[in-house]
Design a protein around this motif. Structure first.
Motif, PDB file in Angstrom:
ATOM      1  N   LEU A  75     -15.045 -79.322 -29.048  1.00 28.79           N
ATOM      2  CA  LEU A  75     -14.205 -80.389 -28.537  1.00 28.79           C
ATOM      3  C   LEU A  75     -12.994 -80.491 -29.440  1.00 28.79           C
ATOM      4  O   LEU A  75     -13.104 -80.332 -30.654  1.00 28.79           O
ATOM      5  CB  LEU A  75     -14.961 -81.709 -28.592  1.00 28.79           C
ATOM      6  CG  LEU A  75     -16.070 -81.849 -27.561  1.00 28.79           C
ATOM      7  CD1 LEU A  75     -17.027 -82.927 -27.986  1.00 28.79           C
ATOM      8  CD2 LEU A  75     -15.464 -82.166 -26.212  1.00 28.79           C
ATOM      9  N   THR A  76     -11.874 -80.775 -28.857  1.00 28.74           N
ATOM     10  CA  THR A  76     -10.672 -80.901 -29.670  1.00 28.74           C
ATOM     11  C   THR A  76      -9.976 -82.217 -29.396  1.00 28.74           C
ATOM     12  O   THR A  76      -9.985 -82.700 -28.277  1.00 28.74           O
ATOM     13  CB  THR A  76      -9.655 -79.780 -29.356  1.00 28.74           C
ATOM     14  OG1 THR A  76     -10.087 -79.078 -28.227  1.00 28.74           O
ATOM     15  CG2 THR A  76      -9.459 -78.858 -30.507  1.00 28.74           C
ATOM     16  N   ASN A  77      -9.413 -82.750 -30.437  1.00 30.63           N
ATOM     17  CA  ASN A  77      -8.461 -83.843 -30.306  1.00 30.63           C
ATOM     18  C   ASN A  77      -7.146 -83.254 -30.777  1.00 30.63           C
ATOM     19  O   ASN A  77      -7.051 -82.785 -31.900  1.00 30.63           O
ATOM     20  CB  ASN A  77      -8.850 -85.010 -31.199  1.00 30.63           C
ATOM     21  CG  ASN A  77     -10.029 -85.759 -30.646  1.00 30.63           C
ATOM     22  OD1 ASN A  77      -9.989 -86.238 -29.519  1.00 30.63           O
ATOM     23  ND2 ASN A  77     -11.084 -85.842 -31.411  1.00 30.63           N
ATOM     24  N   ASP A  78      -6.193 -83.251 -29.897  1.00 33.77           N
ATOM     25  CA  ASP A  78      -4.976 -82.496 -30.177  1.00 33.77           C
ATOM     26  C   ASP A  78      -3.761 -83.339 -29.768  1.00 33.77           C
ATOM     27  O   ASP A  78      -3.620 -83.685 -28.591  1.00 33.77           O
ATOM     28  CB  ASP A  78      -5.053 -81.198 -29.365  1.00 33.77           C
ATOM     29  CG  ASP A  78      -4.066 -80.152 -29.832  1.00 33.77           C
ATOM     30  OD1 ASP A  78      -3.138 -80.518 -30.573  1.00 33.77           O
ATOM     31  OD2 ASP A  78      -4.215 -78.989 -29.456  1.00 33.77           O
ATOM     32  N   PHE A  79      -2.943 -83.665 -30.738  1.00 34.10           N
ATOM     33  CA  PHE A  79      -1.779 -84.520 -30.456  1.00 34.10           C
ATOM     34  C   PHE A  79      -0.492 -83.868 -30.940  1.00 34.10           C
ATOM     35  O   PHE A  79      -0.443 -83.335 -32.050  1.00 34.10           O
ATOM     36  CB  PHE A  79      -1.901 -85.863 -31.175  1.00 34.10           C
ATOM     37  CG  PHE A  79      -3.130 -86.641 -30.810  1.00 34.10           C
ATOM     38  CD1 PHE A  79      -3.195 -87.331 -29.610  1.00 34.10           C
ATOM     39  CD2 PHE A  79      -4.211 -86.681 -31.666  1.00 34.10           C
ATOM     40  CE1 PHE A  79      -4.322 -88.061 -29.278  1.00 34.10           C
ATOM     41  CE2 PHE A  79      -5.344 -87.407 -31.342  1.00 34.10           C
ATOM     42  CZ  PHE A  79      -5.404 -88.102 -30.130  1.00 34.10           C
ATOM     43  N   LEU A  80       0.531 -83.965 -30.124  1.00 34.12           N
ATOM     44  CA  LEU A  80       1.881 -83.571 -30.546  1.00 34.12           C
ATOM     45  C   LEU A  80       2.655 -84.863 -30.751  1.00 34.12           C
ATOM     46  O   LEU A  80       2.709 -85.705 -29.854  1.00 34.12           O
ATOM     47  CB  LEU A  80       2.574 -82.783 -29.447  1.00 34.12           C
ATOM     48  CG  LEU A  80       2.363 -81.291 -29.373  1.00 34.12           C
ATOM     49  CD1 LEU A  80       3.113 -80.766 -28.157  1.00 34.12           C
ATOM     50  CD2 LEU A  80       2.867 -80.603 -30.633  1.00 34.12           C
ATOM     51  N   LEU A  81       3.240 -85.007 -31.923  1.00 32.81           N
ATOM     52  CA  LEU A  81       3.983 -86.229 -32.219  1.00 32.81           C
ATOM     53  C   LEU A  81       5.462 -85.879 -32.311  1.00 32.81           C
ATOM     54  O   LEU A  81       5.842 -85.073 -33.176  1.00 32.81           O
ATOM     55  CB  LEU A  81       3.509 -86.802 -33.555  1.00 32.81           C
ATOM     56  CG  LEU A  81       2.002 -87.037 -33.641  1.00 32.81           C
ATOM     57  CD1 LEU A  81       1.510 -86.846 -35.051  1.00 32.81           C
ATOM     58  CD2 LEU A  81       1.668 -88.413 -33.140  1.00 32.81           C
ATOM     59  N   HIS A  82       6.254 -86.420 -31.412  1.00 34.01           N
ATOM     60  CA  HIS A  82       7.695 -86.209 -31.471  1.00 34.01           C
ATOM     61  C   HIS A  82       8.299 -87.518 -31.984  1.00 34.01           C
ATOM     62  O   HIS A  82       8.627 -88.409 -31.201  1.00 34.01           O
ATOM     63  CB  HIS A  82       8.241 -85.827 -30.097  1.00 34.01           C
ATOM     64  CG  HIS A  82       7.842 -84.446 -29.649  1.00 34.01           C
ATOM     65  ND1 HIS A  82       8.394 -83.824 -28.566  1.00 34.01           N
ATOM     66  CD2 HIS A  82       6.962 -83.566 -30.171  1.00 34.01           C
ATOM     67  CE1 HIS A  82       7.855 -82.616 -28.428  1.00 34.01           C
ATOM     68  NE2 HIS A  82       6.977 -82.440 -29.392  1.00 34.01           N
ATOM     69  N   PHE A  83       8.406 -87.610 -33.307  1.00 34.23           N
ATOM     70  CA  PHE A  83       8.862 -88.865 -33.906  1.00 34.23           C
ATOM     71  C   PHE A  83      10.288 -89.197 -33.477  1.00 34.23           C
ATOM     72  O   PHE A  83      10.625 -90.348 -33.246  1.00 34.23           O
ATOM     73  CB  PHE A  83       8.772 -88.792 -35.433  1.00 34.23           C
ATOM     74  CG  PHE A  83       7.364 -88.830 -35.951  1.00 34.23           C
ATOM     75  CD1 PHE A  83       6.604 -89.988 -35.852  1.00 34.23           C
ATOM     76  CD2 PHE A  83       6.789 -87.716 -36.539  1.00 34.23           C
ATOM     77  CE1 PHE A  83       5.308 -90.037 -36.334  1.00 34.23           C
ATOM     78  CE2 PHE A  83       5.488 -87.752 -37.028  1.00 34.23           C
ATOM     79  CZ  PHE A  83       4.743 -88.923 -36.922  1.00 34.23           C
ATOM     80  N   GLY A  84      11.128 -88.163 -33.368  1.00 40.95           N
ATOM     81  CA  GLY A  84      12.529 -88.372 -33.002  1.00 40.95           C
ATOM     82  C   GLY A  84      12.660 -89.025 -31.633  1.00 40.95           C
ATOM     83  O   GLY A  84      13.407 -89.981 -31.445  1.00 40.95           O
ATOM     84  N   GLU A  85      11.917 -88.492 -30.667  1.00 36.96           N
ATOM     85  CA  GLU A  85      11.995 -89.008 -29.291  1.00 36.96           C
ATOM     86  C   GLU A  85      11.093 -90.211 -29.076  1.00 36.96           C
ATOM     87  O   GLU A  85      11.167 -90.877 -28.043  1.00 36.96           O
ATOM     88  CB  GLU A  85      11.607 -87.920 -28.283  1.00 36.96           C
ATOM     89  CG  GLU A  85      12.584 -86.749 -28.182  1.00 36.96           C
ATOM     90  CD  GLU A  85      12.161 -85.545 -29.029  1.00 36.96           C
ATOM     91  OE1 GLU A  85      10.994 -85.496 -29.455  1.00 36.96           O
ATOM     92  OE2 GLU A  85      12.999 -84.677 -29.275  1.00 36.96           O
ATOM     93  N   GLY A  86      10.190 -90.451 -30.030  1.00 35.48           N
ATOM     94  CA  GLY A  86       9.276 -91.583 -29.888  1.00 35.48           C
ATOM     95  C   GLY A  86       8.239 -91.377 -28.799  1.00 35.48           C
ATOM     96  O   GLY A  86       7.908 -92.307 -28.055  1.00 35.48           O
ATOM     97  N   VAL A  87       7.725 -90.147 -28.683  1.00 42.28           N
ATOM     98  CA  VAL A  87       6.655 -89.903 -27.710  1.00 42.28           C
ATOM     99  C   VAL A  87       5.559 -89.052 -28.343  1.00 42.28           C
ATOM    100  O   VAL A  87       5.791 -88.329 -29.311  1.00 42.28           O
ATOM    101  CB  VAL A  87       7.147 -89.173 -26.424  1.00 42.28           C
ATOM    102  CG1 VAL A  87       8.092 -90.041 -25.639  1.00 42.28           C
ATOM    103  CG2 VAL A  87       7.760 -87.818 -26.755  1.00 42.28           C
ATOM    104  N   THR A  88       4.356 -89.175 -27.791  1.00 46.38           N
ATOM    105  CA  THR A  88       3.261 -88.324 -28.227  1.00 46.38           C
ATOM    106  C   THR A  88       2.563 -87.740 -27.006  1.00 46.38           C
ATOM    107  O   THR A  88       2.470 -88.396 -25.961  1.00 46.38           O
ATOM    108  CB  THR A  88       2.268 -89.099 -29.122  1.00 46.38           C
ATOM    109  OG1 THR A  88       1.206 -88.219 -29.495  1.00 46.38           O
ATOM    110  CG2 THR A  88       1.674 -90.303 -28.427  1.00 46.38           C
ATOM    111  N   TYR A  89       2.134 -86.504 -27.134  1.00 48.95           N
ATOM    112  CA  TYR A  89       1.391 -85.833 -26.070  1.00 48.95           C
ATOM    113  C   TYR A  89      -0.038 -85.659 -26.547  1.00 48.95           C
ATOM    114  O   TYR A  89      -0.257 -85.179 -27.673  1.00 48.95           O
ATOM    115  CB  TYR A  89       1.976 -84.449 -25.790  1.00 48.95           C
ATOM    116  CG  TYR A  89       3.392 -84.475 -25.292  1.00 48.95           C
ATOM    117  CD1 TYR A  89       3.662 -84.504 -23.926  1.00 48.95           C
ATOM    118  CD2 TYR A  89       4.466 -84.465 -26.187  1.00 48.95           C
ATOM    119  CE1 TYR A  89       4.973 -84.521 -23.463  1.00 48.95           C
ATOM    120  CE2 TYR A  89       5.775 -84.491 -25.727  1.00 48.95           C
ATOM    121  CZ  TYR A  89       6.026 -84.510 -24.371  1.00 48.95           C
ATOM    122  OH  TYR A  89       7.315 -84.535 -23.909  1.00 48.95           O
TER     123      TYR A  89
END
Ligand SMILES: *[C@@H]1O[C@H](CO)[C@@H](O)[C@H](O)[C@H]1NC(C)=O
Ligand SMILES: *[C@@H]1O[C@H](CO)[C@@H](O)[C@H](O)[C@H]1NC(C)=O
Ligand SMILES: *[C@@H]1O[C@H](CO)[C@@H](O)[C@H](O)[C@H]1NC(C)=O
Length: 235
Positions: free
Chosen positions: A70-84
């Protein structure tokens, strides 16, 4: 934990009593490595990747269970203020608003330098590491302390004193520094478009770490319920 608080006080006194003001250093442009995240009496290992120019970070953990991982996988785009939040197994992905309060890498321009320190000992060749510490207030007005290596400004530790999650410490391990981006940390094709509006309540990095813990609890509960019902088919 208490020791860190004492250190924090020592640093405050130190920085008040020294006029020395150095400029915050810049982290290396590309980093990869491991994170030890300690929050709410739980310690967890994560992996990370970082891209300074794009202000992007990926944090992920893999858990190997019977016959599947199982994976917990996050992309954090601090500049744009969004996370995937990505699930590669089911090719699902959600895009949420991200608050940039707890950025573990990088020293903000308004941080003040506190006491330089040596971890280990310089009396033994290769036995110590010189670090600088920086402290300041997050956008939410909460205190943080970050330790980076004297040479190279490589992140070593970030501690956030938060109202909501208590004291959270992130230690960086086995980091490798790269001159070229290994990955531009863009969302995969199965994620919402980059210009799609994020949906849901804004989250911050620490909440994402915590959410993964909740998922884990839920999994544990469903197993327990099965055992309670004498259903061992999941084993
Ligand atoms: C493990 O996974 C494989 C492939 O998905 C499946 O065929 C097999 O039955 C699974 N074994 C167990 C013990 O669940
Ligand atoms: C960290 O690096 C050391 C030395 O290369 C290696 O032996 C160890 O397995 C690594 N640890 C992790 C958690 O990757
Ligand atoms: C037993 O557990 C498995 C896996 O969680 C589930 O698919 C199945 O429906 C359960 N069987 C019963 C009789 O509850």
């Amino acid at each position: 934990m208490r020791l860190l608080l004492v250190l924090a006080v020592v640093f405050v006194v130190y920085s008040l009593t020294t006029a020395q003001q150095t400029r915050p250093c810049k982290s290396p442009p590309y980093l990869m490595g491991k994170l030890v995240v300690s929050l709410k009496d739980e310690v967890k290992f994560w992996n990370y990747e970082y891209n300074r120019a794009l202000q992007r970070m990926r944090v992920y953990e893999t858990e190997n269970l019977v016959n599947r991982s199982l994976t917990n996988d996050f992309l954090l785009h601090f500049g744009e203020g969004v996370t995937y939040e990505m699930d590669g197994l089911t090719s699902t992905c959600s895009k949420r608003p991200l608050r940039a309060d707890y950025q573990p890498i990088g020293i903000p321009d308004d941080a003040t330098s506190a006491m330089p320190l040596i971890f280990g000992s310089l009396s033994v060749p290769g036995g110590g590491m010189q670090v600088n510490s920086w402290q300041g207030l997050s956008p939410r007005g909460e205190e943080y302390i970050k330790f980076v290596t004297e040479v190279g400004c490589v992140p070593h530790q970030a501690t956030f004193y938060t109202e909501k999650h208590g004291q959270v410490t992130i230690v960086f391990l086995n980091s490798t520094v790269h001159n070229k981006a290994q990955d531009d940390l863009s969302p995969p094709g199965f994620c919402p478009e980059e210009d799609a509006q994020p949906t849901g309540r804004p989250v911050d990095l620490l909440e994402l770490f915590l959410e993964s813990r909740i998922k884990k609890l839920k999994r544990t509960f469903s197993k327990l319920i099965n055992v309670y019902l004498n259903n061992y088919s999941f084993l």
